[in-house]
Design an enzyme around this catalytic site. Sequence first.
Site, PDB file in Angstrom:
ATOM      1  N   SER A  74      71.421  23.762  44.552  1.00  0.00           N
ATOM      2  CA  SER A  74      69.944  22.637  45.209  1.00  0.00           C
ATOM      3  C   SER A  74      69.691  21.123  44.416  1.00  0.00           C
ATOM      4  O   SER A  74      71.080  20.597  44.095  1.00  0.00           O
ATOM      5  CB  SER A  74      69.107  22.906  45.961  1.00  0.00           C
ATOM      6  OG  SER A  74      67.886  22.147  46.645  1.00  0.00           O
ATOM      7  N   ASP A  85      73.453  26.292  55.505  1.00  0.00           N
ATOM      8  CA  ASP A  85      72.007  25.406  55.448  1.00  0.00           C
ATOM      9  C   ASP A  85      72.126  23.934  55.773  1.00  0.00           C
ATOM     10  O   ASP A  85      74.000  23.477  55.726  1.00  0.00           O
ATOM     11  CB  ASP A  85      72.853  25.803  54.047  1.00  0.00           C
ATOM     12  CG  ASP A  85      71.987  24.922  53.203  1.00  0.00           C
ATOM     13  OD1 ASP A  85      71.311  24.525  53.731  1.00  0.00           O
ATOM     14  OD2 ASP A  85      72.068  24.741  51.818  1.00  0.00           O
ATOM     15  N   HIS A 122      71.131  28.568  52.376  1.00  0.00           N
ATOM     16  CA  HIS A 122      70.838  27.636  51.433  1.00  0.00           C
ATOM     17  C   HIS A 122      71.238  28.710  49.612  1.00  0.00           C
ATOM     18  O   HIS A 122      70.415  29.100  49.211  1.00  0.00           O
ATOM     19  CB  HIS A 122      69.811  26.930  51.069  1.00  0.00           C
ATOM     20  CG  HIS A 122      69.470  25.848  50.762  1.00  0.00           C
ATOM     21  ND1 HIS A 122      70.353  24.587  50.469  1.00  0.00           N
ATOM     22  CD2 HIS A 122      68.165  25.359  49.080  1.00  0.00           C
ATOM     23  CE1 HIS A 122      70.006  23.437  49.813  1.00  0.00           C
ATOM     24  NE2 HIS A 122      68.825  23.640  49.201  1.00  0.00           N
TER      25      HIS A 122
END
Lengths: 494, 494
Positions: B178, B429, B454
């Site tokens: 991320s 995601d 994710h």
Amino acid sequence: MGLYNILLFIFIALWQPTMQYILLNKFYGNYQNQLRTQNELYSGKYKYEIKTIDMPVDHFSFSVPDTFKLRYLVNNTWQIKKDAPIFFYTGNEGNIENFAQNTGFMWDIAPEFGALLIFAEHRYYGESMPYGNKSYMDLNHLGYLTSRQALADYVDLIQYVKSKPEYKYSPVIVFGGSYGGMLSAWIRMKYPHVVQGAIASSAPILQFSGVTECEAFVRIVTSDFKTAHTNCPKLIRRSWNTIINITSSDKGREWLADSWKLCQPLKNSSDVQQLMSYLEDIYINLAVVNYPYEANFLTPLPAYPVKAVCKHLTNQSLVGTELLIAIHKAINIFTNYSSETKCLNLNDSVPQLGAVGWPFQACTEMVMPICSDGINDMFKPRSWNLDRYINDCMKQYSVKPQPNLVCEQYGCKDLSTATNIVFSNGLMDPWSSGGVLQNLSSSAVAVIIPESAHHLDLRSSNANDPYSVVLARKYHRFFIKKWIQEYRDKNKIY
Amino acid sequence: MGLYNILLFIFIALWQPTMQYILLNKFYGNYQNQLRTQNELYSGKYKYEIKTIDMPVDHFSFSVPDTFKLRYLVNNTWQIKKDAPIFFYTGNEGNIENFAQNTGFMWDIAPEFGALLIFAEHRYYGESMPYGNKSYMDLNHLGYLTSRQALADYVDLIQYVKSKPEYKYSPVIVFGGSYGGMLSAWIRMKYPHVVQGAIASSAPILQFSGVTECEAFVRIVTSDFKTAHTNCPKLIRRSWNTIINITSSDKGREWLADSWKLCQPLKNSSDVQQLMSYLEDIYINLAVVNYPYEANFLTPLPAYPVKAVCKHLTNQSLVGTELLIAIHKAINIFTNYSSETKCLNLNDSVPQLGAVGWPFQACTEMVMPICSDGINDMFKPRSWNLDRYINDCMKQYSVKPQPNLVCEQYGCKDLSTATNIVFSNGLMDPWSSGGVLQNLSSSAVAVIIPESAHHLDLRSSNANDPYSVVLARKYHRFFIKKWIQEYRDKNKIY
């Protein structure tokens, strides 16, 4: 006062890392005077619009809301089409007008490429003062004088220009000489999405601790003198002890001051040290600007001035006062070629571009070790003493030099991912000691110019240019064309 | 309180750009409480030494002399040789211990590579507070919370570790998920001489203005719900007007609060808006953590929670109170899977990693536009309103968001010079909307993981992992091996 007068400013700035080391305290003079002198000296051949753009003082935090006006010069005479190439000079330590006037190569090739010319001034130089006349007041104001902030200025300016529809798909080629060349190389490395290619001339990006031997620089100076005449560096080396011996007595000091027509007497050994530092600076300066054509600098110089100097230093048997008389004749080439100087004023340091800001940069990021052993070079032995250097900087600026910062931030030993950069170096140029002399990759290449001093290739074409310089400029044009084409192909701009 | 409880912190942080937009003012709560909650919640499976290193608050000027202690975690269990590979996690918006515990992939492969593990905490998160409890006090203290300062921290830490002879020729591979993945990609792009390769998982480096359509994110959320059941997003879309209609009367608001077992009554339309935002957050959260195995987050969730939710939303004819009763059953999967919650407290926002710092980052560099049209997605229509966004940020932080900064600094549209990066993205995601989904070059490649939410690939191996995730991890190992080998070949380390 001609074009070349101004050029001296540029070149002298380049010696500063050396001089900074040798004469650390000499430079911290009245910067206001220096600025005034720079501005007064400017007069130019090339024409441009002068513009400014608002810049944040600090690109890397949100704690400093201050902005300032960064100056840049624009000429669009040769731009005939939309998405014209942008030739962008990444300004170094001085008034940008001087760089614009002395980077004739960009002006020479602009018509061929239909290019827009931009010359961007480096923050804290010229008229781009983040805090006006308080910019150099203290560390709070001066601390934003860094190469990384300067690169961010240039990125912002380029993005601003490219935000206009006319330049949306303009390829950007950067140019720079010396410290400006370092900035050109680094901006391509750090912002390859903003800059398509870089001509980095005489850019000593490797002149840092642990990468380049500190002796290398003065050995090249010495080699230039040896090439002029094999005895020349020997006699210069011999002269140091001769000066010390002769000036050990009151009578000797009087004799030397008189014989060399010094404006002030040599009162003590400290004055003698100052004289010797002055001589060292002259020798270094001569090697840096050892150009193939006569040039009217602040002190006019003949073509190949090192050769002219060494003509007086050929007789191997010279000793004592005879040697010093010959040395005087030799340096007269530099100090009094036009025979107008009445006496030699050691306090009259040559007006210097970057004289104000460079010592600070040298005390923070740009710690470039230079030393001499007096055996393999013609200088007085002088070790590289980092502790002393740090102490001097702490005293002067309350700032601690960070000798590893440049290599950590930009890389030194492993530059294999660099692309689209030409590193050009003249082998007669002492600064080639810290240059990139081998290809880094298939598109980040080294161009060696055997007969060139400091970034001669960026100057305008001259009938006396050696062929290797002419050839180097052909390389530059080849690569510039290639980078532009690649960019256009990728963006489907025809 | 298990491992997965902590994971929620990580994932929730990732929704924040969305939530930040939708619920800008929700997050500016009591950060001290948030910090305490994070620390209390930590309990770990993996072991490490906790260390700190002195860091300058400002890497890019010499005007700020302040330093602080940056925290990092080290485990050398599997390091058997000199010049061992260094696996370095570029910490994102939260306590680094949580990332260490939830990046099992690094721990899983460390023995195979004989690697040293380092997890570096991001400044202004966890315990790495530049100004202690004053760090968030005002812009003067908070303004050094930027990605570029964080990257410089990591570069300094890596250089420090590599300054030990034992690690002089250690190849450095960075990992991040991320925002941490964005940092991994960017550190390789900006400092390729420091980092040999990067595994950037679910890194939405393209989720910025002018690059990615703002609708893309919620469309992926909607698609996840549609994959679970074709009627599911239709009913959710229908529910918004149903909620508004029913709650337009006092009686209707009473009914809904009672029927949904809310802890507080719905006093007015503002409370209803809060309820709907809460629902939107839940749907987004469910899509992000739509994992293939049961997971005990703060709120425990079944495997493939979106499917579990949509089981209640299959009957196309549901309308009015019946529809809202079904929605309540559906979101109960998220809010009350363990049947322990007595009432639903809308003010009880889920504890969030990065809840303190991320809103500031979103108000400065990380302006990631998210919007919905309510036609191609199941959300309430909501345009991306930059002016409002800027106003809110100005009000909150006295800082003006810079929507173009990330693309100007790191590049978005032209990343063709990037090398040695794996960009992995799960197609389930929502953040893959801003991910790199096509190879940038032969060594900066995109790995698409159809069945992944994710950055599942960075978690430790699990029997229920879909094959595409298993395969992605094989790719990662292949590239890591290759980068290490290339580095060793170049440095002649065998």
